[in-house]
Design an enzyme around this catalytic site. Structure first.
Site, mmCIF file in Angstrom:
data_model
loop_
_atom_site.group_PDB
_atom_site.id
_atom_site.type_symbol
_atom_site.label_atom_id
_atom_site.label_comp_id
_atom_site.label_asym_id
_atom_site.label_seq_id
_atom_site.Cartn_x
_atom_site.Cartn_y
_atom_site.Cartn_z
ATOM 1 N N GLU A 1 0.868 -1.179 0.000
ATOM 2 C CA GLU A 1 0.000 0.000 0.000
ATOM 3 C C GLU A 1 0.903 1.226 0.000
ATOM 4 O OE1 GLU A 1 -3.302 2.383 2.699
ATOM 5 O OE2 GLU A 1 -1.564 1.437 3.613
ATOM 6 N N ASP B 1 -10.740 2.145 3.523
ATOM 7 C CA ASP B 1 -10.398 3.507 3.957
ATOM 8 C C ASP B 1 -11.149 4.592 3.200
ATOM 9 O OD1 ASP B 1 -8.453 2.709 5.842
ATOM 10 O OD2 ASP B 1 -6.907 2.577 4.303
HETATM 11 C C1 GLC Z 1 -3.314 2.064 6.183
HETATM 12 C C2 GLC Z 1 -4.587 1.321 6.447
HETATM 13 C C3 GLC Z 1 -5.460 2.152 7.342
HETATM 14 C C4 GLC Z 1 -4.715 2.372 8.646
HETATM 15 C C5 GLC Z 1 -3.356 3.017 8.386
HETATM 16 C C6 GLC Z 1 -2.485 2.964 9.601
HETATM 17 O O1 GLC Z 1 -3.531 3.210 5.444
HETATM 18 O O2 GLC Z 1 -5.215 1.005 5.231
HETATM 19 O O3 GLC Z 1 -6.696 1.529 7.583
HETATM 20 O O4 GLC Z 1 -5.473 3.211 9.475
HETATM 21 O O5 GLC Z 1 -2.661 2.325 7.377
HETATM 22 O O6 GLC Z 1 -2.096 1.657 9.886
#
Ligand code: GLC
Length: 533
Positions: free
Chosen positions: A260, A321
Site C-alpha cells: 500500500e 479507507d
Molecule cells: C493504512 C490502512 C489504514 C490504517 C493506516 C495505519 O492506510 O489502510 O486503515 O489506518 O494504514 O495503519
C-alpha cells in the site's frame, strides 16, 4: 500460453474481518464465520482473499494497531480458527493474503511496553525516541497523518516518540537491525504456516530520514498535507529490506506481496515493483476518479507507463479507507453504472481487487452525528471528514434484522437497504449486480486475452465511451463501456470491423449489437465484451 498464476491472472477479494460474518453472535466477525462463507467466495470465483489484520489488537485503529504479530486475536477465534480457515481456503483453491502492519505497532505491544519503561531497556531503540529541543519543543515538524504533531511526550522517560498515525501506534525504528531481523523472522513464521502472500500497510513510510530533517512547507488542507513528505517517507534504505523480504518470499513457491503506497503518485508506487522488490503496489487513482471515461483512461495510461511493461498493474475501486464506489458514483440505488465499472475492473490489464460487498453494490452507511462515529480519525476531523465507518458496515447477507451477519447488534449499523439489497435476493435475480460480477469473473477465467493480453486503447480522450482491446496472439477481446445515459455508437477501424466477433457479455442485451455506419451501437450505461478467436 504460460500457466495460470493466481496473483497475476486471478481475482483477489478483500475482507474487512470485523464486518464479514459473525459465527458466535457477539456482533464482531470471527474466523469461523469467514470460513463458513468460503463456499460463497468460491462460487463467486475469487482466487484469493486478503484479510485486513486479524492479529491481537486493542483496536484503536481496528486491527491496524497490532499488539502481537504472531497471534490471532481471541475475538476472531485465535490461532486454531485461523489454521482451520487457511486449510479450508486452500481446500477450495483460495489463496490467503495477510495484512502486515510494520510501520508501527500498538502501544500495547510488549516491545513498546518495554521500550517506554526506561531509557536503558533493551527495547528502547526499537522505536523512535528523541529528546526535546532546547526550548522544550518536539524534535522536528513532522506531523501525524491522523491529526496533530507526530511526536508524543513521555513524561516518565522525558523523551518524545514518533507516531505517523495515532499516538497509540508508535513507529518502529527500522534502522535498528534487531527490528529488521525480528520482522523477517515473523514473516517466515507465517510463510511456514502456508500463508500465500502479504499486503504491506503504508510500507514506504518504514524508514525515516536519519537526521530527522524538517519537511518543507506546501499548500494543503490539513497540517499533514501542508508538508512535502521528503524526510518521513520514501527513504532509500527501504530497498534493502524489500530485497531481503523478496528473497525470502521467493524461497517458497508462488508467494506474493503487494504494497500500500502511502502518499506519492504512480511513479512512487512503480519504483517499488520489481524482481528485487514487491510483486505489485497499489496506485490510488481509480478510487479518486470522477465517473468519466477520460479519467479512467488517463489512470490506466499513467499506471501502464509508470510500470514500463515490466511491473504488473493492480486495480481497485474500493477498500476499507475510502467511501464505496457505489456511494461515490451513484446517488440512486440503480446499479447499471456499477456494472460498467465492474467490467472495467475485471477486464483491464492487471490484478483486480474487490472489496467485500462491492459485488452486491453496498452503499456507505450514512453518518450524521459525531457521537455515532467510531473511527477516531472521523472524530478528530469532524465535520470536515467523517471518517471511515461508512464503508465498513456489516456485509448484507440477507434481509433479517442484522442482515444475516449476526443475531446480535453489530459494532457498526447495518445499512437500511439490506432489506432488499443483499446476497440472497441478488442470488435469486438473474440481472443482479452479484450475478453480473459472477459472470464477469467466470468469463475472465475462461478468456486468456482478459488475463494476460496486451492492453490497446481504441478511444483516446474519450467523452462517452471507454473502449479497448485485450489481445494475445490467439485471441482478441474488445471491451466497450458507455459511461453516458444515452445510446452512442463506437466507431470501429476497418480491421476491427472485418473481424468475426461473438458476444461474450453485456448488461443490456442477449444478442450481438447492431453495426450501423461502421459503428457498434451501445445503449446508455452499457458494458459490452465481444471476442474473436
Ligand atoms: C493504512 C490502512 C489504514 C490504517 C493506516 C495505519 O492506510 O489502510 O486503515 O489506518 O494504514 O495503519
Amino acid at each position: 500460453m504460460s500457466e495460470f498464476l493466481w496473483w497475476r491472472d486471478g481475482v483477489i477479494y478483500q475482507i474487512y474481518p470485523r464486518t464479514f460474518m459473525d459465527s458466535n453472535n457477539d456482533g464482531i466477525v470471527d474466523l469461523p464465520g469467514i470460513t463458513q462463507k468460503l463456499d460463497y467466495l468460491q462460487d463467486l470465483g475469487v482466487d484469493a482473499v486478503w484479510l485486513s489484520p486479524v492479529y491481537t489488537s486493542p483496536d484503536v485503529d481496528f486491527g491496524y494497531d497490532v499488539a502481537n504479530y504472531r497471534e490471532i486475536d481471541p475475538k476472531f477465534g485465535g490461532m486454531p480458527a485461523f489454521d482451520k480457515f487457511l486449510y479450508e481456503a486452500h481446500r477450495r483453491n483460495i489463496r490467503v493474503i495477510m495484512d502486515l502492519v510494520l510501520n508501527h505497532t500498538s502501544d500495547q505491544h510488549e516491545w513498546f511496553q518495554q521500550s517506554k519503561s526506561s531509557k536503558n531497556n533493551h527495547f528502547r531503540d526499537w522505536y523512535i525516541w528523541k529528546k526535546a529541543t532546547d526550548g522544550g519543543k518536539p524534535p522536528n515538524n513532522w506531523k501525524s497523518r491522523f491529526g496533530g504533531s507526530g511526536w508524543e511526550w513521555d513524561s516518565k522517560t522525558e523523551e518524545y516518540y514518533f507516531h505517523m498515525f495515532f499516538k497509540q501506534q508508535p513507529d518502529l525504528n527500522w534502522r535498528n537491525p534487531k527490528v529488521f531481523n525480528e520482522i523477517l523472522e515473523m514473516i517466515k513464521f507465517w510463510l511456514d504456516k502456508g500463508v500465500d502472500g502479504f499486503r504491506l500497510d503504508v510500507f514506504n513510510a518504514f524508514f525515516k530520514d536519519i537526521n530527522f530533517t524538517d519537511n518543507p512547507y506546501k499548500i494543503g488542507l490539513t497540517k499533514f498535507d501542508q508538508q512535502k513528505h521528503i524526510y518521513d517517507a520514501d527513504q532509500p534504505e527501504m530497498f534493502d529490506f524489500l530485497q531481503k523480504f523478496r528473497k525470502m518470499l521467493d524461497s517458497y513457491p508462488k508467494r506474493y506481496s503487494v504494497g500500500e503506497t502511502f502518499m506519492g503518485d504512480e511513479h512512487t508506487a512503480a519504483k517499488y515493483v520489481g524482481d528485487q522488490a514487491l510483486h505489485a503496489a497499489f496506485e490510488f487513482s481509480f478510487i479518486n476518479n470522477r465517473y468519466k471515461p477520460s479519467a479512467f483512461y488517463k489512470s490506466i495510461e499513467k499506471w501502464e507507463n509508470a510500470l514500463e511493461e515490466i511491473g504488473w498493474p493492480s486495480y481497485f475501486l474500493n477498500n476499507h479507507d475510502d467511501p464505496r464506489s457505489a456511494t461515490r458514483h451513484t446517488r440512486s440505488e440503480d446499479d447499471e453504472r456499477l456494472k460498467v465499472l465492474a467490467t472495467l475492473l475485471l477486464t483491464v490489464r492487471g490484478t483486480p481487487f474487490l472489496y467485500y460487498g462491492e459485488e452486491i453494490g453496498m452503499r456507505d452507511i450514512p453518518i450524521s452525528r459525531k457521537s455515532d462515529v467510531l473511527d477516531p480519525v472521523g472524530r478528530h476531523f469532524w465535520p470536515f471528514y467523517k471518517g471511515r465507518d461508512g464503508c465498513r458496515s456489516p456485509m448484507q447477507w440477507n434481509s433479517e434484522q442484522y442482515a444475516g451477519f449476526s443475531d446480535h447488534q453489530p459494532w457498526l449499523p447495518v445499512h437500511a437497504n439490506h432489506n432488499w439489497r443483499n446476497v440472497a435476493s441478488q442470488q435469486a435475480d438473474q440481472n443482479s449486480l452479484l450475478n453480473f460480477y459472477k459472470k464477469l469473473i467466470r468469463i475472465r477465467k475462461l478468456t486468456p486475452a482478459l488475463q494476460k493480453g496486451m492492453y490497446l486503447p481504441i478511444t483516446y480522450e474519450p467523452r462517452k465511451i471507454l473502449a479497448y482491446v485485450r489481445q494475445t496472439p490467439e485471441q482478441t477481446a474488445l471491451i466497450a463501456l458507455n459511461f453516458s445515459k444515452k445510446n452512442v455508437g463506437l466507431v470501429l477501424s476497418s480491421k476491427l470491423l472485418g473481424a468475426d466477433w461473438k458476444l461474450l457479455i453485456s448488461n443490456k442485451r442477449e444478442t450481438f449489437p447492431e453495426i450501423r455506419d461502421r459503428k457498434i451501437m451501445l445503449e446508455g450505461d452499457e458494458a459490452l465484451i465481444i471476442i474473436q478467436g
